[in-house]
Design a protein around this motif. Structure first.
Motif, PDB file in Angstrom:
ATOM      1  N   LYS A   1       8.165 -11.265   6.595  1.00  0.00           N
ATOM      2  CA  LYS A   1       6.886 -10.612   6.900  1.00  0.00           C
ATOM      3  C   LYS A   1       6.986  -9.103   6.740  1.00  0.00           C
ATOM      4  O   LYS A   1       8.052  -8.513   6.785  1.00  0.00           O
ATOM      5  CB  LYS A   1       6.458 -10.921   8.343  1.00  0.00           C
ATOM      6  CG  LYS A   1       6.331 -12.383   8.664  1.00  0.00           C
ATOM      7  CD  LYS A   1       5.097 -12.972   8.082  1.00  0.00           C
ATOM      8  CE  LYS A   1       4.984 -14.432   8.518  1.00  0.00           C
ATOM      9  NZ  LYS A   1       3.817 -15.073   8.030  1.00  0.00           N
TER      10      LYS A   1
ATOM     11  N   ASP B   1      -3.256  -3.029   1.105  1.00  0.00           N
ATOM     12  CA  ASP B   1      -3.949  -3.607  -0.056  1.00  0.00           C
ATOM     13  C   ASP B   1      -4.686  -2.522  -0.822  1.00  0.00           C
ATOM     14  O   ASP B   1      -4.936  -1.433  -0.306  1.00  0.00           O
ATOM     15  CB  ASP B   1      -4.904  -4.726   0.385  1.00  0.00           C
ATOM     16  CG  ASP B   1      -6.032  -4.201   1.250  1.00  0.00           C
ATOM     17  OD1 ASP B   1      -7.044  -3.746   0.680  1.00  0.00           O
ATOM     18  OD2 ASP B   1      -5.895  -4.234   2.491  1.00  0.00           O
TER      19      ASP B   1
ATOM     20  N   ARG C   1       1.113  -5.359   7.769  1.00  0.00           N
ATOM     21  CA  ARG C   1      -0.052  -5.099   6.918  1.00  0.00           C
ATOM     22  C   ARG C   1      -1.000  -4.168   7.658  1.00  0.00           C
ATOM     23  O   ARG C   1      -1.398  -4.437   8.788  1.00  0.00           O
ATOM     24  CB  ARG C   1      -0.774  -6.393   6.565  1.00  0.00           C
ATOM     25  CG  ARG C   1      -2.046  -6.148   5.734  1.00  0.00           C
ATOM     26  CD  ARG C   1      -2.638  -7.420   5.197  1.00  0.00           C
ATOM     27  NE  ARG C   1      -1.709  -8.116   4.330  1.00  0.00           N
ATOM     28  CZ  ARG C   1      -1.430  -7.782   3.070  1.00  0.00           C
ATOM     29  NH1 ARG C   1      -2.015  -6.729   2.532  1.00  0.00           N
ATOM     30  NH2 ARG C   1      -0.571  -8.485   2.365  1.00  0.00           N
TER      31      ARG C   1
ATOM     32  N   VAL D   1       2.787  -2.880   4.165  1.00  0.00           N
ATOM     33  CA  VAL D   1       1.970  -3.092   2.971  1.00  0.00           C
ATOM     34  C   VAL D   1       0.525  -2.671   3.221  1.00  0.00           C
ATOM     35  O   VAL D   1       0.015  -2.788   4.333  1.00  0.00           O
ATOM     36  CB  VAL D   1       2.031  -4.566   2.491  1.00  0.00           C
ATOM     37  CG1 VAL D   1       3.438  -4.936   2.070  1.00  0.00           C
ATOM     38  CG2 VAL D   1       1.543  -5.529   3.548  1.00  0.00           C
TER      39      VAL D   1
ATOM     40  N   ASP E   1       2.255  -9.988   8.045  1.00  0.00           N
ATOM     41  CA  ASP E   1       1.755 -10.811   6.951  1.00  0.00           C
ATOM     42  C   ASP E   1       2.765 -10.784   5.809  1.00  0.00           C
ATOM     43  O   ASP E   1       3.659  -9.941   5.777  1.00  0.00           O
ATOM     44  CB  ASP E   1       0.413 -10.241   6.474  1.00  0.00           C
ATOM     45  CG  ASP E   1      -0.370 -11.183   5.581  1.00  0.00           C
ATOM     46  OD1 ASP E   1      -0.010 -12.369   5.475  1.00  0.00           O
ATOM     47  OD2 ASP E   1      -1.359 -10.717   4.976  1.00  0.00           O
ATOM     48  N   GLU E   2       2.607 -11.684   4.881  1.00  0.00           N
ATOM     49  CA  GLU E   2       3.451 -11.697   3.695  1.00  0.00           C
ATOM     50  C   GLU E   2       2.861 -10.753   2.643  1.00  0.00           C
ATOM     51  O   GLU E   2       1.647 -10.704   2.466  1.00  0.00           O
ATOM     52  CB  GLU E   2       3.550 -13.113   3.128  1.00  0.00           C
ATOM     53  CG  GLU E   2       4.260 -14.066   4.070  1.00  0.00           C
ATOM     54  CD  GLU E   2       4.338 -15.482   3.528  1.00  0.00           C
ATOM     55  OE1 GLU E   2       3.973 -15.716   2.364  1.00  0.00           O
ATOM     56  OE2 GLU E   2       4.767 -16.347   4.291  1.00  0.00           O
ATOM     57  N   PRO E   3       3.710  -9.978   1.961  1.00  0.00           N
ATOM     58  CA  PRO E   3       3.203  -9.094   0.906  1.00  0.00           C
ATOM     59  C   PRO E   3       2.497  -9.891  -0.190  1.00  0.00           C
ATOM     60  O   PRO E   3       2.895 -11.007  -0.513  1.00  0.00           O
ATOM     61  CB  PRO E   3       4.469  -8.421   0.367  1.00  0.00           C
ATOM     62  CG  PRO E   3       5.457  -8.524   1.478  1.00  0.00           C
ATOM     63  CD  PRO E   3       5.144  -9.823   2.171  1.00  0.00           C
ATOM     64  N   LYS E   4       1.450  -9.293  -0.748  1.00  0.00           N
ATOM     65  CA  LYS E   4       0.692  -9.910  -1.835  1.00  0.00           C
ATOM     66  C   LYS E   4       0.878  -9.081  -3.104  1.00  0.00           C
ATOM     67  O   LYS E   4       1.349  -7.947  -3.073  1.00  0.00           O
ATOM     68  CB  LYS E   4      -0.771 -10.017  -1.438  1.00  0.00           C
ATOM     69  CG  LYS E   4      -0.984 -10.949  -0.254  1.00  0.00           C
ATOM     70  CD  LYS E   4      -2.457 -11.132   0.032  1.00  0.00           C
ATOM     71  CE  LYS E   4      -2.728 -12.162   1.095  1.00  0.00           C
ATOM     72  NZ  LYS E   4      -2.110 -11.936   2.376  1.00  0.00           N
ATOM     73  N   GLU E   5       0.462  -9.652  -4.220  1.00  0.00           N
ATOM     74  CA  GLU E   5       0.729  -9.058  -5.525  1.00  0.00           C
ATOM     75  C   GLU E   5       0.155  -7.650  -5.696  1.00  0.00           C
ATOM     76  O   GLU E   5       0.787  -6.787  -6.288  1.00  0.00           O
ATOM     77  CB  GLU E   5       0.184  -9.978  -6.621  1.00  0.00           C
ATOM     78  CG  GLU E   5       0.670  -9.614  -7.995  1.00  0.00           C
ATOM     79  CD  GLU E   5       0.274 -10.654  -9.020  1.00  0.00           C
ATOM     80  OE1 GLU E   5      -0.361 -10.267 -10.000  1.00  0.00           O
ATOM     81  OE2 GLU E   5       0.602 -11.836  -8.825  1.00  0.00           O
ATOM     82  N   ASP E   6      -1.061  -7.390  -5.187  1.00  0.00           N
ATOM     83  CA  ASP E   6      -1.685  -6.079  -5.419  1.00  0.00           C
ATOM     84  C   ASP E   6      -1.420  -5.070  -4.303  1.00  0.00           C
ATOM     85  O   ASP E   6      -2.029  -4.008  -4.264  1.00  0.00           O
ATOM     86  CB  ASP E   6      -3.190  -6.233  -5.652  1.00  0.00           C
ATOM     87  CG  ASP E   6      -3.960  -6.581  -4.384  1.00  0.00           C
ATOM     88  OD1 ASP E   6      -3.362  -7.175  -3.463  1.00  0.00           O
ATOM     89  OD2 ASP E   6      -5.158  -6.257  -4.310  1.00  0.00           O
ATOM     90  N   ASP E   7      -0.502  -5.370  -3.383  1.00  0.00           N
ATOM     91  CA  ASP E   7      -0.196  -4.476  -2.269  1.00  0.00           C
ATOM     92  C   ASP E   7       0.667  -3.293  -2.697  1.00  0.00           C
ATOM     93  O   ASP E   7       1.555  -3.436  -3.539  1.00  0.00           O
ATOM     94  CB  ASP E   7       0.584  -5.220  -1.174  1.00  0.00           C
ATOM     95  CG  ASP E   7      -0.267  -6.195  -0.393  1.00  0.00           C
ATOM     96  OD1 ASP E   7      -1.504  -6.038  -0.372  1.00  0.00           O
ATOM     97  OD2 ASP E   7       0.312  -7.120   0.205  1.00  0.00           O
TER      98      ASP E   7
END
Length: 107
Positions: free
Chosen positions: A25, A65, A28, A63, A46-52
């Motif tokens: 995690k 967004d 965020r 992270v 939260d888990e990192p996402k691609e556009d972070d």
């Protein structure tokens, strides 16, 4: 020029204490519409996402967004312990006013 937010060593240390990275995690920090001043912060693990945008330190990650990033330009993400409790806080130079709880702001 807008710079990305900064994260204090104290905030990274708190993430390490709670074992965020061991669980995959990151902290965020997001901005949403609402709150008593027009915008409010959402601060969750939260888990990192691609556009972070990923800010790293001490083996931990914070992270942001891509939609929230302009609202957090030049901000400082910190951790504080006070009599009222311990929490992550945002010092946001873009906010023209904020509420007493520190979780909502206007621009």
């Amino acid at each position: 020029m807008n710079l990305p937010p900064k994260v204090t060593e104290r905030a990274f240390a708190r993430l390490s204490e709670i074992g965020a990275s061991e669980d995959g995690k990151a902290l965020r920090v997001a901005v949403e519409g609402g709150g008593c001043s027009g915008f409010q912060y959402e601060i969750v693990l939260d888990e990192p996402k691609e556009d972070d945008l990923i800010l790293e330190g001490s083996g931990q990650k914070v992270v942001v967004d891509s939609v929230s990033l302009p609202f957090l330009a030049n901000a400082v993400i910190d951790f504080t312990e006070e009599l009222i409790g311990a929490r992550f806080v945002i010092d946001n130079p873009n906010a023209t006013s904020s509420c007493g709880c520190g979780t909502s702001f206007s621009m």
